[in-house]
Design a protein around this motif. Structure first.
Motif, PDB file in Angstrom:
ATOM      1  N   ASN A  59     -12.205   6.638  -0.205  1.00 24.53           N
ATOM      2  CA  ASN A  59     -12.343   5.412  -0.978  1.00 24.53           C
ATOM      3  C   ASN A  59     -10.892   5.080  -1.894  1.00 24.53           C
ATOM      4  O   ASN A  59     -10.019   4.000  -2.303  1.00 24.53           O
ATOM      5  N   ALA A  60     -10.823   5.945  -2.857  1.00 23.24           N
ATOM      6  CA  ALA A  60     -10.134   5.721  -3.920  1.00 23.24           C
ATOM      7  C   ALA A  60      -8.642   5.902  -3.308  1.00 23.24           C
ATOM      8  O   ALA A  60      -6.935   5.652  -3.441  1.00 23.24           O
ATOM      9  N   ILE A  61      -7.766   6.821  -2.166  1.00 25.78           N
ATOM     10  CA  ILE A  61      -7.309   6.658  -1.370  1.00 25.78           C
ATOM     11  C   ILE A  61      -6.960   5.106  -1.006  1.00 25.78           C
ATOM     12  O   ILE A  61      -5.045   4.823  -0.955  1.00 25.78           O
ATOM     13  N   ARG A  62      -7.409   5.069   0.135  1.00 25.82           N
ATOM     14  CA  ARG A  62      -8.295   3.109   0.683  1.00 25.82           C
ATOM     15  C   ARG A  62      -7.203   2.349  -0.545  1.00 25.82           C
ATOM     16  O   ARG A  62      -6.381   1.732  -0.370  1.00 25.82           O
ATOM     17  N   VAL A  66      -0.472  -0.579  -3.297  1.00 26.28           N
ATOM     18  CA  VAL A  66       1.169  -0.569  -2.463  1.00 26.28           C
ATOM     19  C   VAL A  66       1.549  -2.133  -2.293  1.00 26.28           C
ATOM     20  O   VAL A  66       2.290  -2.014  -2.218  1.00 26.28           O
ATOM     21  N   ASP A  67      -0.119  -1.451  -0.922  1.00 23.85           N
ATOM     22  CA  ASP A  67       0.717  -2.783   0.133  1.00 23.85           C
ATOM     23  C   ASP A  67       0.857  -4.157   0.022  1.00 23.85           C
ATOM     24  O   ASP A  67       1.547  -4.327   0.467  1.00 23.85           O
ATOM     25  N   LEU A  68       0.190  -4.283  -0.915  1.00 22.75           N
ATOM     26  CA  LEU A  68       0.148  -5.457  -1.556  1.00 22.75           C
ATOM     27  C   LEU A  68       1.446  -6.506  -2.370  1.00 22.75           C
ATOM     28  O   LEU A  68       1.592  -6.818  -3.518  1.00 22.75           O
ATOM     29  N   GLY A  69       2.567  -5.209  -2.783  1.00 20.72           N
ATOM     30  CA  GLY A  69       3.739  -5.195  -3.835  1.00 20.72           C
ATOM     31  C   GLY A  69       3.291  -4.906  -5.287  1.00 20.72           C
ATOM     32  O   GLY A  69       4.097  -4.057  -6.008  1.00 20.72           O
ATOM     33  N   ILE A  70       1.883  -4.155  -5.304  1.00 22.18           N
ATOM     34  CA  ILE A  70       2.337  -3.571  -6.546  1.00 22.18           C
ATOM     35  C   ILE A  70       2.095  -2.156  -6.866  1.00 22.18           C
ATOM     36  O   ILE A  70       2.235  -0.947  -6.547  1.00 22.18           O
ATOM     37  N   ASN A  71       3.372  -2.058  -8.110  1.00 17.67           N
ATOM     38  CA  ASN A  71       4.446  -0.517  -8.205  1.00 17.67           C
ATOM     39  C   ASN A  71       4.038  -0.034  -9.401  1.00 17.67           C
ATOM     40  O   ASN A  71       4.569   0.870  -9.814  1.00 17.67           O
ATOM     41  N   HIS A  72       2.664  -0.436  -9.927  1.00 13.51           N
ATOM     42  CA  HIS A  72       2.329   0.032 -11.254  1.00 13.51           C
ATOM     43  C   HIS A  72       0.531   0.840 -11.357  1.00 13.51           C
ATOM     44  O   HIS A  72      -0.546   0.082 -10.931  1.00 13.51           O
ATOM     45  N   LEU A 123      -5.783   9.579  -7.856  1.00 14.98           N
ATOM     46  CA  LEU A 123      -4.588   9.501  -7.184  1.00 14.98           C
ATOM     47  C   LEU A 123      -3.308  10.413  -7.160  1.00 14.98           C
ATOM     48  O   LEU A 123      -2.656  10.040  -6.309  1.00 14.98           O
ATOM     49  N   GLY A 124      -3.588  11.907  -7.868  1.00 20.82           N
ATOM     50  CA  GLY A 124      -2.937  13.178  -7.041  1.00 20.82           C
ATOM     51  C   GLY A 124      -3.716  12.971  -5.561  1.00 20.82           C
ATOM     52  O   GLY A 124      -2.710  13.132  -4.745  1.00 20.82           O
ATOM     53  N   ALA A 125      -4.461  12.690  -5.422  1.00 21.42           N
ATOM     54  CA  ALA A 125      -5.278  12.956  -4.114  1.00 21.42           C
ATOM     55  C   ALA A 125      -4.163  11.675  -2.767  1.00 21.42           C
ATOM     56  O   ALA A 125      -4.160  12.204  -1.764  1.00 21.42           O
ATOM     57  N   ALA A 126      -4.507  11.043  -3.598  1.00 22.25           N
ATOM     58  CA  ALA A 126      -3.981   9.734  -3.088  1.00 22.25           C
ATOM     59  C   ALA A 126      -1.983   9.551  -2.205  1.00 22.25           C
ATOM     60  O   ALA A 126      -1.127   9.532  -2.063  1.00 22.25           O
ATOM     61  N   LEU A 139      -0.658  -7.216 -16.021  1.00 18.64           N
ATOM     62  CA  LEU A 139      -2.012  -7.447 -15.990  1.00 18.64           C
ATOM     63  C   LEU A 139      -2.903  -6.456 -15.777  1.00 18.64           C
ATOM     64  O   LEU A 139      -2.350  -5.851 -14.365  1.00 18.64           O
ATOM     65  N   SER A 140      -4.164  -6.133 -15.376  1.00 20.91           N
ATOM     66  CA  SER A 140      -4.535  -4.761 -15.646  1.00 20.91           C
ATOM     67  C   SER A 140      -5.172  -5.003 -14.382  1.00 20.91           C
ATOM     68  O   SER A 140      -6.282  -6.158 -14.998  1.00 20.91           O
ATOM     69  N   LEU A 141      -5.909  -4.524 -13.036  1.00 24.16           N
ATOM     70  CA  LEU A 141      -7.268  -4.926 -12.133  1.00 24.16           C
ATOM     71  C   LEU A 141      -7.250  -4.043 -11.947  1.00 24.16           C
ATOM     72  O   LEU A 141      -6.669  -2.658 -11.056  1.00 24.16           O
ATOM     73  N   GLY A 142      -8.679  -3.976 -12.037  1.00 25.95           N
ATOM     74  CA  GLY A 142      -9.661  -2.642 -12.111  1.00 25.95           C
ATOM     75  C   GLY A 142     -10.403  -2.754 -10.658  1.00 25.95           C
ATOM     76  O   GLY A 142     -11.598  -2.584 -10.348  1.00 25.95           O
ATOM     77  N   ALA A 143     -10.002  -2.402  -9.577  1.00 24.38           N
ATOM     78  CA  ALA A 143     -11.266  -2.624  -7.790  1.00 24.38           C
ATOM     79  C   ALA A 143     -11.557  -1.491  -8.154  1.00 24.38           C
ATOM     80  O   ALA A 143     -10.300   0.264  -8.222  1.00 24.38           O
ATOM     81  N   ALA A 144     -12.315  -1.260  -7.500  1.00 27.95           N
ATOM     82  CA  ALA A 144     -13.431  -0.135  -7.222  1.00 27.95           C
ATOM     83  C   ALA A 144     -12.921  -0.007  -5.686  1.00 27.95           C
ATOM     84  O   ALA A 144     -13.002   1.093  -5.122  1.00 27.95           O
ATOM     85  N   HIS A 145     -12.731  -1.090  -5.350  1.00 36.80           N
ATOM     86  CA  HIS A 145     -12.341  -0.747  -3.122  1.00 36.80           C
ATOM     87  C   HIS A 145     -11.477  -2.292  -2.695  1.00 36.80           C
ATOM     88  O   HIS A 145     -11.282  -3.053  -3.410  1.00 36.80           O
ATOM     89  N   PRO A 146     -10.720  -1.455  -1.261  1.00 35.57           N
ATOM     90  CA  PRO A 146      -9.309  -2.526  -1.386  1.00 35.57           C
ATOM     91  C   PRO A 146      -9.641  -3.970  -2.014  1.00 35.57           C
ATOM     92  O   PRO A 146      -9.227  -5.198  -1.923  1.00 35.57           O
TER      93      PRO A 146
END
Length: 372
Positions: free
Chosen positions: A29-32, A38-44, A58-61, A231-238
């Motif tokens: 789930n973390a990888i997804r 990143v697919d949405l354009g988030i680069n941070h 995150l390392g696994a992703a 702004l931080s978005l703390g998403a738990a899933h996509p």
């Protein structure tokens, strides 16, 4: 997705950052979720050594194909007892992430004088790591009172700051101004959660914010300010990115319609009976009650029916150490020490008792032990 220069770092960061605090379900789930960001354009992408398995996930992703060349990675490490411990912590985070350089390293939790002193003592070790190319840029994260926050910014040691500031909590406005004066990057902590649990708004708040959602109007309040960069978005899933996307490309000044919504919210706020104006003159409290924060939660509950948010934050008093200091309002002894210092003459002990009755629902377990 808009991008903004992150202060003197010179990095062009997306206005939304992926905060990886809630990588809870699984590595898969973390990888997804990271890939969706990143697919949405988030680069941070932002994590911390105190966020459970987040650095490892995150390392696994990254190993699974997340393009390292397209993202900037922040990790946060709390002040350590000495330079050697800090060096070990940096190397451990690099290993967990599987990278050879941390793009932005944040000293995590400069929340009180003790953490400030420890953090300043770690700076030589951090600077050595920067000289060796292990760290590119240095910032700090903070839940500190405003005076210490301003002092930390004013040291000139940091290129960025990660802090609380939202429509419903503007206490740190002077810190935003000082950071801008020093050309620092400004990263807002969890505006949707800490900014009012806006993902689950009460009906009254939905009505007041229409036709915007509460999430969107808070984002626009922040992103209309060019001094604020991401702004931080703390998403738990996509799927949790979706509510934010409507304003991902809206960074200009507030429209007349948006101003009208904020004016409507302010009129409603001013109707709160015995409104605490957040001057902080009631502190310090002999019983270590954080009176202004308790009464801010009361303001939001009575003004906007934000009772659930108030209960969530109120339960943290006494359970979060320097991340959320102060005791619950039932510690009040009616000593009256605060009364002559309130410029609007609030009956503070009575309001504290009222707030405890309104918001106390027992204790809650925090997600992680190292941040809030």
């Amino acid at each position: 997705m808009l991008y903004r220069r992150f202060g003197k770092t010179g990095l062009q960061l997306s206005v939304f950052s992926f905060g990886a605090m809630r990588f809870l379900a699984s590595k898969e789930n973390a990888i997804r979720t990271a890939q969706a960001a990143v697919d949405l354009g988030i680069n941070h992408l932002e994590t911390a050594r105190g966020y459970g398995e987040s650095e490892k996930f995150l390392g696994a992703a990254l190993r699974a194909g997340l393009p390292r060349e397209r993202v900037y990675i922040t990790t946060k490490i709390p002040p350590q007892q000495d330079g050697s411990a800090m060096r070990r912590a940096i190397e451990e985070s690099l290993s967990r992430l599987g990278i050879d350089r941390i793009d932005i390293f944040d000293l995590h939790g400069i929340n009180n004088r003790e953490q400030f002193d420890l953090g300043m003592g770690c700076l030589p070790a951090i600077r050595r790591a920067m000289d060796e190319g292990l760290i590119a840029h240095l910032g700090f994260s903070t839940h500190a009172p405003l005076d210490l926050l301003l002092e930390t910014i004013a040291t000139g040691e940091f290129e960025s700051v990660n802090l609380h500031y939202y429509y419903f909590n503007q206490r740190n406005a002077p810190a935003i101004a000082l950071a801008h004066q020093l050309d620092m990057g400004v990263f807002i902590i969890s505006p949707t959660d800490k900014g009012g649990q806006l993902f689950n708004p009460p009906a009254r708040l939905v009505e007041l914010c229409a036709p915007y959602t509460p999430i969107a109007i808070n984002h626009r309040f922040l992103l209309a300010d060019p001094r604020i960069h991401t702004l931080s978005l703390g998403a738990a899933h996509p799927g949790e990115f979706a509510p934010h996307l409507a304003v991902a490309d809206q960074g200009g000044p507030l429209s007349e319609g948006e101003k009208a919504i904020l004016e409507r919210l302010e009129r409603q706020y001013q109707r709160v009976p015995s409104l605490c104006e957040q001057c902080y003159q009631c502190l310090p409290c002999p019983e270590d009650i954080h009176i202004p924060e308790v009464l801010r939660l009361r303001n939001l509950a009575l003004g906007f029916e934000m009772n659930d948010f108030g209960r969530y934050r109120y339960a943290m008093f006494g359970n979060a150490g320097h991340w959320f200091p102060g005791r619950k309002a039932n510690s009040c002894t009616d000593c009256g020490d605060c009364l002559p210092r309130c410029p609007v003459g609030l009956e503070i002990p009575a309001l504290l008792k009222q707030t405890h009755a309104l918001l106390y629902q027992g204790e809650r377990k925090r997600l992680w032990g190292s941040s809030s």
